[in-house]
Design a protein around this motif. Structure first.
Motif, PDB file in Angstrom:
ATOM      1  N   SER A  82      10.430   6.184  -9.798  1.00 10.83           N
ATOM      2  CA  SER A  82      10.878   5.265 -10.842  1.00 10.83           C
ATOM      3  C   SER A  82       9.981   5.382 -12.066  1.00 10.83           C
ATOM      4  N   GLU A  83      10.566   5.153 -13.222  1.00 10.66           N
ATOM      5  CA  GLU A  83       9.804   5.203 -14.464  1.00 10.66           C
ATOM      6  C   GLU A  83       8.700   4.156 -14.473  1.00 10.66           C
ATOM      7  N   LYS A  84       8.936   3.027 -13.806  1.00 11.34           N
ATOM      8  CA  LYS A  84       7.942   1.962 -13.741  1.00 11.34           C
ATOM      9  C   LYS A  84       6.662   2.444 -13.067  1.00 11.34           C
ATOM     10  N   VAL A  85       6.799   3.114 -11.922  1.00 15.15           N
ATOM     11  CA  VAL A  85       5.625   3.614 -11.200  1.00 15.15           C
ATOM     12  C   VAL A  85       4.982   4.768 -11.970  1.00 15.15           C
ATOM     13  N   ILE A  86       5.802   5.622 -12.559  1.00 14.17           N
ATOM     14  CA  ILE A  86       5.275   6.760 -13.315  1.00 14.17           C
ATOM     15  C   ILE A  86       4.442   6.274 -14.497  1.00 14.17           C
ATOM     16  N   ARG A  87       4.957   5.283 -15.244  1.00 12.62           N
ATOM     17  CA  ARG A  87       4.206   4.754 -16.389  1.00 12.62           C
ATOM     18  C   ARG A  87       2.915   4.088 -15.936  1.00 12.62           C
ATOM     19  N   ARG A  88       3.011   3.334 -14.849  1.00 10.40           N
ATOM     20  CA  ARG A  88       1.819   2.653 -14.363  1.00 10.40           C
ATOM     21  C   ARG A  88       0.740   3.649 -13.957  1.00 10.40           C
ATOM     22  N   ASN A  89       1.146   4.733 -13.318  1.00  9.79           N
ATOM     23  CA  ASN A  89       0.166   5.728 -12.886  1.00  9.79           C
ATOM     24  C   ASN A  89      -0.441   6.478 -14.062  1.00  9.79           C
ATOM     25  N   ARG A  90       0.323   6.661 -15.134  1.00 11.43           N
ATOM     26  CA  ARG A  90      -0.264   7.259 -16.339  1.00 11.43           C
ATOM     27  C   ARG A  90      -1.388   6.379 -16.863  1.00 11.43           C
TER      28      ARG A  90
END
Length: 352
Positions: A82-90
Motif C-alpha cells: 500500500s502507498e500508506k506503508v511505502i510512504r511511511r517507510n520512506r
C-alpha cells in the motif's frame, strides 16, 4: 449476474470513494475506480430499488477483499504494497529508523472477479433457501442506539432474544469497519457514532446523565431509579474497580481510562438487561455471546458478572456455554503476567 458477466469494464464513476481520513490509500487507483464504477452500474440498472440496494450491499461486502487492509482486532492492518506503508517507510528511512513491516495479503482479486464470486455465492444461497424454505418470519430493523430505543418498545414484546454486544476489549469497531462506514457515507459523524456505542473503548464518555434525562423525558424515571438501586447492590463491580485501581497504581495498567470504561460497560449493559427483561414475555430465553477480558493481569469474568447482574434484575440463569476457541492475551500482558486463556461464552437466562 449475466449483465455483470458481460460488462468487461465498469462505467465511469459518478463520485469518488467517500474516504475517511484513516482509509485513504486503502485501494489501488484502478480498484477504487472500479468500485465506484460498479456502484454506478448497479444504480443505473433498470430494476427495482431493492436490487439496487443489494448491489450496493454486495460492493460493500468485498471492500476488504480488494483492499490493502485486513481487519485485525481494533485496527486495520495494512499491506506492505500500500502507498500508506511505502510512504511511511520512506520517512522511517530518512529518519534513520527501521522500516515497518506491513502484512502481505497475497493475491488481490479484481473488483469484477470479486463481485462475480459474491453473486455466485448469493445464487447458491437462494437455491438452498428455495429447496429448504424457512418458516414465515417478520423482520424489523430499528435504527438507533439500543440504550435509547429498547426502552420505547412495549413490554412483553419478545418470545426470545439472541444478541452479542460489543466486548469490553477496547476494540473500536468504527475503526475496524472504517471502509464500510466510509462507503455508506458516515463521514465526520463517525465520531458521534463512536461515542454512541456501548462503552467498550477508553474514548467513550459516560452516558449516565444522558440516560437519566432520557428516562425522565419518556416519563419513566422510576425505571432509571430502580436500576440504579439494583446496581448499587452489585458489590462485585466495586471489587473489580478497586482491583483495577490497585493495578494502575502499581503501574500494571497503562491507561486509567480502562477503569472508567469497565465501570461504564457493565452499567450500560445493566440498562440493556433491564429493558430486555421488561420487553421479554414470560418464559422467554435470552442468549448472549460475550468475551472475558484481562487488564493488568486481572481477569474480568464478563459472563459470570453479567449473569449475576441479570439475576438481580429478575432473570433465572440457565446455562453458561464455553465456546471451543480460547482467546489469548496481548503480548504485553503475556510478557509480564504469563499466558492465561480467556473464555468466550454464551450465557442463557430465562424470564420466569
Amino acid at each position: 449476474r449475466a449483465l455483470l458477466d458481460c460488462q468487461d469494464m465498469p462505467p465511469e464513476p459518478s463520485r469518488p470513494f467517500p474516504h475517511l481520513r484513516i482509509t485513504q490509500g486503502a485501494f489501488s487507483p484502478q480498484v477504487e475506480h472500479d468500485l465506484m464504477g460498479y456502484e454506478r452500474f448497479f444504480e443505473e440498472l433498470d430494476t427495482s430499488e431493492d436490487i439496487k440496494l443489494l448491489g450496493r450491499a454486495i460492493i460493500m461486502s468485498i471492500l476488504e477483499e480488494v483492499s490493502f487492509t485486513r481487519k485485525d482486532g481494533q485496527y486495520l492492518r495494512w499491506d506492505s504494497r500500500s502507498e500508506k506503508v511505502i510512504r511511511r517507510n520512506r520517512n522511517q528511512v530518512r529518519q534513520g529508523k527501521k522500516p515497518v513491516r506491513g502484512i502481505l495479503k497475497g493475491y488481490l482479486p479484481s473488483v469484477r472477479q470479486a463481485l462475480l464470486n459474491k453473486l455466485d455465492q448469493i445464487i447458491r444461497d437462494v437455491y438452498h433457501l428455495q429447496e429448504h424454505r424457512p418458516p414465515p418470519s417478520y423482520q424489523r430493523l430499528i435504527k438507533g442506539n439500543v440504550l435509547f430505543e429498547l426502552p420505547k418498545l412495549p413490554a412483553e414484546s419478545f418470545d426470545g432474544v439472541i444478541t452479542s454486544p460489543p466486548y469490553a476489549n477496547r476494540y473500536d469497531y468504527t475503526r475496524t469497519y472504517a471502509l464500510e462506514l466510509g462507503f455508506l457515507g458516515v463521514g465526520e459523524s463517525i465520531f458521534k457514532l463512536r461515542q454512541d456505542m456501548l462503552s467498550c473503548t477508553v474514548e467513550n464518555k459516560p452516558k449516565l446523565q444522558a440516560l437519566r434525562g432520557f428516562y425522565a423525558a419518556i416519563n419513566r424515571a422510576d425505571r432509571y431509579k430502580r436500576l440504579m438501586s439494583v446496581l448499587a447492590e452489585v458489590r462485585v463491580l466495586e471489587e473489580i474497580e478497586t482491583c483495577l485501581w490497585k493495578r494502575y497504581e502499581r503501574g500494571e495498567i497503562n491507561n486509567r481510562g480502562v477503569i472508567r470504561m469497565i465501570s461504564q460497560y457493565f452499567t450500560e449493559l445493566a440498562f440493556v438487561f433491564y429493558e430486555l427483561y421488561r420487553t421479554s414475555k414470560s418464559g422467554a430465553a435470552v442468549a448472549i455471546v460475550n468475551d472475558n477480558v484481562r487488564y493488568g493481569g486481572e481477569v474480568i469474568p464478563v459472563d459470570f458478572i453479567s449473569t449475576y447482574v441479570a439475576e438481580q434484575i429478575g432473570f433465572l440463569p440457565e446455562k453458561v456455554y464455553v465456546l471451543p476457541q480460547r482467546k489469548g492475551n496481548s503480548s504485553q500482558q503475556m510478557g509480564r503476567f504469563g499466558r492465561r486463556p480467556l473464555r468466550k461464552s454464551i450465557t442463557v437466562w430465562r424470564k420466569p
